[in-house]
Design a protein around this motif. Sequence first.
Motif, PDB file in Angstrom:
ATOM      1  N   VAL A 219       3.632  40.135 -43.213  1.00 33.53           N
ATOM      2  CA  VAL A 219       3.130  39.240 -44.393  1.00 33.53           C
ATOM      3  C   VAL A 219       3.806  40.158 -45.564  1.00 33.53           C
ATOM      4  O   VAL A 219       3.529  40.671 -46.185  1.00 33.53           O
ATOM      5  N   LEU A 220       4.174  39.883 -46.572  1.00 30.98           N
ATOM      6  CA  LEU A 220       4.683  38.940 -47.729  1.00 30.98           C
ATOM      7  C   LEU A 220       4.306  38.899 -49.054  1.00 30.98           C
ATOM      8  O   LEU A 220       4.196  37.118 -48.857  1.00 30.98           O
ATOM      9  N   SER A 221       4.065  39.133 -49.819  1.00 28.85           N
ATOM     10  CA  SER A 221       3.135  38.635 -51.175  1.00 28.85           C
ATOM     11  C   SER A 221       4.325  38.985 -52.618  1.00 28.85           C
ATOM     12  O   SER A 221       4.324  40.041 -52.071  1.00 28.85           O
ATOM     13  N   ASN A 245      -0.760  45.421 -35.581  1.00 32.69           N
ATOM     14  CA  ASN A 245       0.829  45.449 -35.788  1.00 32.69           C
ATOM     15  C   ASN A 245       0.565  44.537 -36.683  1.00 32.69           C
ATOM     16  O   ASN A 245       1.755  43.715 -37.165  1.00 32.69           O
ATOM     17  N   VAL A 246       0.014  44.163 -37.711  1.00 29.63           N
ATOM     18  CA  VAL A 246       0.083  43.391 -39.307  1.00 29.63           C
ATOM     19  C   VAL A 246       0.078  43.710 -40.308  1.00 29.63           C
ATOM     20  O   VAL A 246      -0.896  44.960 -40.697  1.00 29.63           O
ATOM     21  N   TYR A 247       1.175  44.113 -40.722  1.00 34.61           N
ATOM     22  CA  TYR A 247       1.565  44.403 -42.616  1.00 34.61           C
ATOM     23  C   TYR A 247       1.662  43.883 -43.248  1.00 34.61           C
ATOM     24  O   TYR A 247       1.699  43.080 -43.078  1.00 34.61           O
ATOM     25  N   TYR A 248       1.205  44.209 -44.288  1.00 32.74           N
ATOM     26  CA  TYR A 248       1.279  43.793 -45.754  1.00 32.74           C
ATOM     27  C   TYR A 248       2.010  44.140 -46.597  1.00 32.74           C
ATOM     28  O   TYR A 248       1.153  45.502 -46.935  1.00 32.74           O
ATOM     29  N   VAL A 249       2.606  43.799 -47.343  1.00 33.56           N
ATOM     30  CA  VAL A 249       3.379  44.214 -48.277  1.00 33.56           C
ATOM     31  C   VAL A 249       3.161  43.325 -49.623  1.00 33.56           C
ATOM     32  O   VAL A 249       3.228  42.444 -49.242  1.00 33.56           O
ATOM     33  N   ILE A 250       2.906  44.145 -51.118  1.00 32.74           N
ATOM     34  CA  ILE A 250       2.814  43.722 -52.143  1.00 32.74           C
ATOM     35  C   ILE A 250       3.696  43.347 -53.350  1.00 32.74           C
ATOM     36  O   ILE A 250       4.130  45.360 -53.390  1.00 32.74           O
ATOM     37  N   ILE A 285      13.534  41.949 -48.944  1.00 32.61           N
ATOM     38  CA  ILE A 285      12.602  42.447 -48.821  1.00 32.61           C
ATOM     39  C   ILE A 285      11.501  40.844 -47.785  1.00 32.61           C
ATOM     40  O   ILE A 285      11.368  40.990 -46.970  1.00 32.61           O
ATOM     41  N   SER A 286      12.338  39.661 -48.324  1.00 36.88           N
ATOM     42  CA  SER A 286      11.797  38.286 -47.586  1.00 36.88           C
ATOM     43  C   SER A 286      12.617  38.273 -46.445  1.00 36.88           C
ATOM     44  O   SER A 286      11.727  37.816 -45.759  1.00 36.88           O
ATOM     45  N   LYS A 287      13.063  38.897 -46.628  1.00 41.07           N
ATOM     46  CA  LYS A 287      14.229  38.804 -45.090  1.00 41.07           C
ATOM     47  C   LYS A 287      13.764  39.978 -43.854  1.00 41.07           C
ATOM     48  O   LYS A 287      14.057  39.499 -42.476  1.00 41.07           O
ATOM     49  N   ALA A 288      13.347  40.626 -44.325  1.00 42.55           N
ATOM     50  CA  ALA A 288      12.614  41.690 -43.786  1.00 42.55           C
ATOM     51  C   ALA A 288      11.108  41.047 -42.898  1.00 42.55           C
ATOM     52  O   ALA A 288      10.609  41.257 -41.963  1.00 42.55           O
ATOM     53  N   ALA A 289      11.453  40.061 -43.775  1.00 44.41           N
ATOM     54  CA  ALA A 289       9.378  39.718 -43.980  1.00 44.41           C
ATOM     55  C   ALA A 289       9.281  38.183 -42.431  1.00 44.41           C
ATOM     56  O   ALA A 289      10.100  37.839 -42.438  1.00 44.41           O
ATOM     57  N   ASP A 290       8.417  38.234 -42.049  1.00 45.34           N
ATOM     58  CA  ASP A 290       7.938  37.040 -41.353  1.00 45.34           C
ATOM     59  C   ASP A 290       7.102  35.694 -41.996  1.00 45.34           C
ATOM     60  O   ASP A 290       6.999  34.893 -41.423  1.00 45.34           O
ATOM     61  N   VAL A 291       6.331  36.109 -42.550  1.00 39.35           N
ATOM     62  CA  VAL A 291       5.711  34.616 -43.815  1.00 39.35           C
ATOM     63  C   VAL A 291       5.502  35.074 -45.043  1.00 39.35           C
ATOM     64  O   VAL A 291       4.999  36.555 -44.709  1.00 39.35           O
ATOM     65  N   PHE A 292       5.411  34.254 -45.708  1.00 39.60           N
ATOM     66  CA  PHE A 292       4.985  34.637 -47.164  1.00 39.60           C
ATOM     67  C   PHE A 292       3.375  33.903 -47.218  1.00 39.60           C
ATOM     68  O   PHE A 292       3.527  33.066 -47.296  1.00 39.60           O
ATOM     69  N   LEU A 313      11.366  31.110 -45.256  1.00 43.22           N
ATOM     70  CA  LEU A 313      10.465  31.848 -44.323  1.00 43.22           C
ATOM     71  C   LEU A 313       9.437  30.606 -44.446  1.00 43.22           C
ATOM     72  O   LEU A 313       9.258  29.831 -45.219  1.00 43.22           O
ATOM     73  N   PRO A 314       8.363  30.642 -43.615  1.00 42.79           N
ATOM     74  CA  PRO A 314       6.845  29.708 -43.555  1.00 42.79           C
ATOM     75  C   PRO A 314       6.208  30.483 -44.749  1.00 42.79           C
ATOM     76  O   PRO A 314       6.203  31.122 -44.958  1.00 42.79           O
ATOM     77  N   ILE A 315       5.515  29.700 -44.965  1.00 42.39           N
ATOM     78  CA  ILE A 315       4.297  29.724 -46.416  1.00 42.39           C
ATOM     79  C   ILE A 315       3.060  29.565 -45.756  1.00 42.39           C
ATOM     80  O   ILE A 315       2.671  28.379 -44.504  1.00 42.39           O
ATOM     81  N   ILE A 316       1.861  30.010 -46.095  1.00 46.33           N
ATOM     82  CA  ILE A 316       1.000  30.019 -46.291  1.00 46.33           C
ATOM     83  C   ILE A 316       0.457  30.333 -48.298  1.00 46.33           C
ATOM     84  O   ILE A 316       0.913  30.847 -48.363  1.00 46.33           O
ATOM     85  N   CYS A 317      -0.390  29.241 -48.158  1.00 47.78           N
ATOM     86  CA  CYS A 317      -0.375  29.256 -50.307  1.00 47.78           C
ATOM     87  C   CYS A 317      -1.864  28.552 -50.529  1.00 47.78           C
ATOM     88  O   CYS A 317      -1.948  27.914 -49.516  1.00 47.78           O
ATOM     89  N   SER A 318      -2.176  28.754 -51.830  1.00 51.08           N
ATOM     90  CA  SER A 318      -3.152  27.895 -52.355  1.00 51.08           C
ATOM     91  C   SER A 318      -3.017  26.471 -52.126  1.00 51.08           C
ATOM     92  O   SER A 318      -2.540  26.157 -52.740  1.00 51.08           O
TER      93      SER A 318
END
Length: 391
Positions: A219-221, A245-250, A285-292, A313-318
């Motif tokens: 997961v990327l932000s 197994n879920v990682y998150y980078v900011i 980094i975005s290309k290495a991520a699964d979702v933004f 990237l697929p998106i989950i956003c406010s």
Amino acid sequence: MENKVEVKNKKALVVTTVASTIDQFCMSDISILNKSYSVQVAANFTIGNNTSNERIKEFKKELKEKNIIINEINFNRNPFSKDNLLAYKEIKKLINDNSFDLIHCHTPVAAMLVRLAAKKARRKGTKVIYTAHGFHFLKGAPIKNWMLFYPIERWLSRYTDVLITINKEDYNRVKKSFKVGRVEYIPGVGIDIKKFSEVVIDKEAKRKELGVPENAFLVLSVGELNKNKNHETVVKTIAKLNNPNVYYVICGQGVLDGYLKNLIKGLGLEKQVKLLGYRRDIAEISKAADVFVFPSFREGLSVALMEAMALGLPIICSKIRGNVDLIEDGKGGYLVEADDVQGFVKYIDKLISDNQLRSELAINNFKQIENYSIDNVISDMEKIYLNKVKS
């Protein structure tokens, strides 16, 4: 034979509160202006920037190479700072001493001070353009934002020849309520879609560099570490998922760096959640991520979100102004209330288990982002600058 230096009779000034805003959002405008105008910029190059000191030094060098004159003004992003009293005097002197044909201002503090300082210049023919990158008042914003910023922006609009909005909610509000010379809508600051489509990486190597396992769900932000960007909600989401197994980078830096580190440590997520700081390889980094994931409380029309779309990237956003211009719920991703941890949990969990869905959302985003290409924005801005002269 010596090269002749082109003499430009017209003068333009681009003003933002801090220099990093010029670097990130204004260079295509400056490139347009630089064809016909002698261009100057004014901003605080010392404090308040959301990029590194090294980048600011490089940026100053790049501006000088383009023959852009730099004016360092002591603006402060806090509208109540006493620094802005001196900044007002500095920007007023700069405007009165130069007889600019055009002034293009951005960001609330700089735009407020410029429009007050340029009243005399406007009477002499200077045209003032203001790009609002997202008013502080919007549907669902705190009442204090409406009480403070709405009357100020509405009042200052009478000292604005062209007010540019970058999302539809702001455009409709200005059209309905403000007394401005002209209001225009443009689709953000523009995305170089071709550049992003050409980004290719070694995904395994990039993840190894970031300390992320090859088979993890990443997961990327991207965004400054401040209250508005709301990274805290996603950190709490990762804890709630309880999936090792879920990682998150900011990617980003800011005043909440220490707070977020303590939160991550307190939740036992030091291995899974990583603060990467200011990065210049966000596309990779975005290309290495699964979702933004983008949980902001307030946006105008986010460049970070548009870049994530362009990078597939697929998106989950406010579910807020600007984001809803870009993402249709269920088509390019999912819209969630900004502080709804359980909502973010639901959709991250859904995407973890469905590769086909992630691919479909990403393809939709890549098609949607074509409407926000840099070519479209440049064309719109050229017309605005041209029509400004004729108005």
